[in-house]
Design a protein around this motif. Structure first.
Motif, mmCIF file in Angstrom:
data_model
loop_
_atom_site.group_PDB
_atom_site.id
_atom_site.type_symbol
_atom_site.label_atom_id
_atom_site.label_comp_id
_atom_site.label_asym_id
_atom_site.label_seq_id
_atom_site.Cartn_x
_atom_site.Cartn_y
_atom_site.Cartn_z
ATOM 1 N N LEU A 217 0.816 -1.187 0.000
ATOM 2 C CA LEU A 217 0.000 0.000 0.000
ATOM 3 C C LEU A 217 0.864 1.257 0.000
ATOM 4 N N PRO A 218 0.351 2.365 -0.597
ATOM 5 C CA PRO A 218 1.156 3.566 -0.727
ATOM 6 C C PRO A 218 1.593 4.161 0.611
ATOM 7 N N ASP A 219 2.904 4.257 0.831
ATOM 8 C CA ASP A 219 3.470 4.989 1.965
ATOM 9 C C ASP A 219 2.853 4.631 3.307
ATOM 10 N N THR A 220 2.659 3.385 3.580
ATOM 11 C CA THR A 220 2.059 2.973 4.842
ATOM 12 C C THR A 220 3.108 2.970 5.953
ATOM 13 N N PRO A 221 2.977 3.799 6.981
ATOM 14 C CA PRO A 221 3.974 3.836 8.041
ATOM 15 C C PRO A 221 3.880 2.623 8.958
ATOM 16 N N SER A 222 4.984 2.201 9.483
ATOM 17 C CA SER A 222 4.997 1.072 10.411
ATOM 18 C C SER A 222 4.228 1.433 11.674
ATOM 19 N N GLY A 223 3.390 0.519 12.110
ATOM 20 C CA GLY A 223 2.646 0.762 13.345
ATOM 21 C C GLY A 223 1.405 1.593 13.154
ATOM 22 N N TYR A 224 0.957 1.758 11.897
ATOM 23 C CA TYR A 224 -0.223 2.560 11.611
ATOM 24 C C TYR A 224 -1.455 2.062 12.369
ATOM 25 N N SER A 225 -2.232 2.978 12.949
ATOM 26 C CA SER A 225 -3.472 2.571 13.620
ATOM 27 C C SER A 225 -4.565 3.619 13.546
ATOM 28 N N GLY A 226 -4.342 4.704 12.843
ATOM 29 C CA GLY A 226 -5.324 5.772 12.796
ATOM 30 C C GLY A 226 -6.488 5.470 11.873
ATOM 31 N N GLY A 227 -7.688 6.018 12.179
ATOM 32 C CA GLY A 227 -8.844 5.866 11.319
ATOM 33 C C GLY A 227 -8.878 6.967 10.283
ATOM 34 N N LEU A 228 -9.766 6.835 9.305
ATOM 35 C CA LEU A 228 -9.851 7.807 8.224
ATOM 36 C C LEU A 228 -10.164 9.204 8.743
ATOM 37 N N ILE A 229 -10.987 9.296 9.770
ATOM 38 C CA ILE A 229 -11.402 10.601 10.273
ATOM 39 C C ILE A 229 -10.231 11.406 10.818
ATOM 40 N N HIS A 230 -9.138 10.725 11.177
ATOM 41 C CA HIS A 230 -7.972 11.405 11.721
ATOM 42 C C HIS A 230 -6.978 11.834 10.640
ATOM 43 N N GLN A 231 -7.204 11.408 9.408
ATOM 44 C CA GLN A 231 -6.257 11.706 8.332
ATOM 45 C C GLN A 231 -6.684 12.989 7.613
ATOM 46 N N LYS A 232 -6.107 14.109 8.024
ATOM 47 C CA LYS A 232 -6.525 15.395 7.478
ATOM 48 C C LYS A 232 -6.226 15.511 5.992
ATOM 49 N N ASN A 348 -0.717 6.684 3.349
ATOM 50 C CA ASN A 348 -0.740 6.541 4.806
ATOM 51 C C ASN A 348 -2.041 5.984 5.378
ATOM 52 N N LEU A 349 -2.863 5.366 4.550
ATOM 53 C CA LEU A 349 -4.137 4.847 5.052
ATOM 54 C C LEU A 349 -4.057 3.396 5.518
ATOM 55 N N GLY A 350 -2.948 2.715 5.252
ATOM 56 C CA GLY A 350 -2.784 1.343 5.711
ATOM 57 C C GLY A 350 -3.920 0.443 5.279
ATOM 58 N N GLY A 351 -4.484 -0.308 6.230
ATOM 59 C CA GLY A 351 -5.561 -1.241 5.922
ATOM 60 C C GLY A 351 -6.869 -0.568 5.547
ATOM 61 N N ASN A 352 -6.939 0.760 5.663
ATOM 62 C CA ASN A 352 -8.155 1.493 5.291
ATOM 63 C C ASN A 352 -8.137 1.972 3.847
ATOM 64 N N VAL A 353 -7.163 1.499 3.059
ATOM 65 C CA VAL A 353 -7.027 2.036 1.705
ATOM 66 C C VAL A 353 -8.249 1.738 0.842
ATOM 67 N N GLN A 354 -8.901 0.575 1.041
ATOM 68 C CA GLN A 354 -10.089 0.257 0.241
ATOM 69 C C GLN A 354 -11.259 1.161 0.612
ATOM 70 N N ARG A 355 -11.463 1.380 1.922
ATOM 71 C CA ARG A 355 -12.519 2.303 2.352
ATOM 72 C C ARG A 355 -12.221 3.715 1.880
ATOM 73 N N GLY A 356 -10.952 4.100 1.960
ATOM 74 C CA GLY A 356 -10.569 5.430 1.500
ATOM 75 C C GLY A 356 -10.867 5.615 0.030
ATOM 76 N N SER A 357 -10.609 4.583 -0.751
ATOM 77 C CA SER A 357 -10.887 4.642 -2.180
ATOM 78 C C SER A 357 -12.362 4.885 -2.446
ATOM 79 N N SER A 358 -13.232 4.229 -1.675
ATOM 80 C CA SER A 358 -14.672 4.388 -1.892
ATOM 81 C C SER A 358 -15.117 5.813 -1.582
ATOM 82 N N PHE A 359 -14.565 6.441 -0.555
ATOM 83 C CA PHE A 359 -14.935 7.822 -0.231
ATOM 84 C C PHE A 359 -14.418 8.796 -1.287
ATOM 85 N N LEU A 360 -13.222 8.538 -1.802
ATOM 86 C CA LEU A 360 -12.687 9.394 -2.857
ATOM 87 C C LEU A 360 -13.527 9.274 -4.124
#
Length: 412
Positions: A217-232, A348-360
């Motif tokens: 996944l694009p630029d996924t940081p190690s230890g990622y745990s944030g939800g989409l709402i926190h990604q400004k 930086n969305l980690g495992g939320n990349v599929q959900r992020g794609s749907s919102f975009l």
């Protein structure tokens, strides 16, 4: 462009080439909608603001289908997502047959809505799939490369539509047979593509959405745990995509009207110029892909957004060829915006990349809301209507300008 290992992993070449065809297919469908906008004005005798419902039906489907497509992708994987998208695309195309027989504008809108639900599903699937087919450092370039073939489809769509629909409308304003036959062919081609995709194998490493696949996944940081709402940066990307497609939808919906009313072209000739403008979009995407090797994607995005602010101001003056050349140029600078906003938003969305794609993808609804609004102004002056996209490009400029500060605030 040579598909080097740094750009695409060799083991994924077959999948990548099929993904490229998906981008091509929805490029044809989206730009044909803009030809239909003018054709329905002629054949069904409707106003510009009412014909703008064509874009509302198409882009509104993205708002409806975005989240369901993301959920479907998360649960069933890329292959099933592609097959669902192609099935809806073909079904909508085949519905043009009874819509043409009944001469019902509302029936056409329903057919377009179903077709566009397929497009929304394909976009939800294809962007993250293109992103994971190679190194994360080249995901922006890879998506822009795919989008260049979306531009190729966009060149072919209005050229074919102008030849078969607008040419026929000039001589036979009561005829819808060309629309029916054209979409019957499209539905058949898309159905065949779906059958072919049944034989394409998607590796488990790409379909498993657990954290172990985060290396893809694009630029996924190690230890990622944030939800989409926190990604400004992601939230701003959704807003930027809304305004980006709003500008696109409005610009394209009344391009042929501009050529007819300001430049005094026939509808058919204006349609061919629209095809030329999409060719400039395709050229811009190849150029943008190359420029991103030297200029950061968010910086190039800001530069192109400011260029389009200037282009829109010139177009709104209705100053003959000077304004019309500016109208053609909008698509060159618009070229990188959709894929670049998409790829920057996914980072930086980690495992939320599929959900992020749907919102975009849902942000694309802007393309449905803006054309009817522009149409209210275009009913009086199609040139002045092009002041409205200026607001959209200023939002996109702000996204690119502030992106480095936003992306640093990711929670890990």
């Amino acid at each position: 462009m040579s598909l080097r290992a740094s750009f695409i992993e060799k083991k994924h070449l077959a999948i990548f080439f099929f993904v490229v065809t998906l981008f091509f297919f929805w490029g044809v469908a989206l730009t044909l909608g803009d030809v239909l906008n003018r054709h329905f004005q002629n054949v069904l005798q409707i106003s510009k603001s009412r014909s703008g419902l064509v874009q509302l039906a198409m882009f509104g489907a993205y708002a409806v289908m975005g989240i369901p497509a993301g959920i479907f992708l998360k649960k069933f994987g890329y292959k099933s997502g592609v097959l669902l998208g192609l099935s809806l695309y073909a079904a909508g195309a085949f519905l043009f047959v009874p819509a043409a027989d009944t001469r019902s504008f509302d029936f056409f809108l329903l057919a377009l809505f179903i077709l566009a639900c397929g497009l929304a599903t394909l976009e939800t699937v294809a962007h993250p799939l293109a992103a994971v087919l190679g190194p994360e450092s080249t995901s922006d370039r890879r998506i822009n490369f795919c989008q260049a073939f979306n531009g190729l489809g966009g060149v072919i769509g209005p050229a074919v539509g102008s030849f078969f629909m607008l040419k026929a409308a000039d001589g036979q304003p009561s005829e819808l047979i060309t629309v029916k036959n054209l979409y019957l062919v499209i539905g058949t081609v898309i159905s065949m593509a779906g059958l072919a995709f049944l034989f394409v194998r998607i590796p488990a490493s790409l379909t498993d959405h657990s954290e172990k696949t985060s290396i893809y996944l694009p630029d996924t940081p190690s230890g990622y745990s944030g939800g989409l709402i926190h990604q400004k940066h992601f939230l701003f990307a959704v807003a930027a995509q809304f305004f980006n497609v709003a500008a696109q939808g409005g610009t394209w919906a009344y391009f042929i009207n501009y050529g007819h009313e300001v430049m005094h072209f026939t509808d058919e000739k204006a349609g061919y110029f629209f095809s030329l403008s999409i060719m400039m979009l395709m050229t811009g995407r190849f150029a943008g892909t190359a420029l991103m090797r030297f200029i950061a994607p968010y910086q190039l995005l800001s530069i192109f957004a400011l260029a389009n602010v200037l282009m829109c101001l010139i177009v709104a003056q209705g100053a003959g060829w000077v304004s019309f050349i500016a109208l053609l140029s909008i698509n060159f600078f618009f070229s990188i915006m959709f894929p670049t906003i998409f790829s920057l938003g996914l980072k930086n969305l980690g495992g939320n990349v599929q959900r992020g794609s749907s919102f975009l993808v849902m942000g694309v609804v802007g393309g449905g809301l803006f054309p009817p609004l522009m149409g209210l102004i275009a009913n009086h002056s199609v040139a002045k209507a092009y002041y409205l996209p200026v607001v959209c490009y200023l939002v996109i400029f702000a996204f690119g300008y502030f992106y480095p500060r936003l992306v640093k605030k990711v929670k890990i």
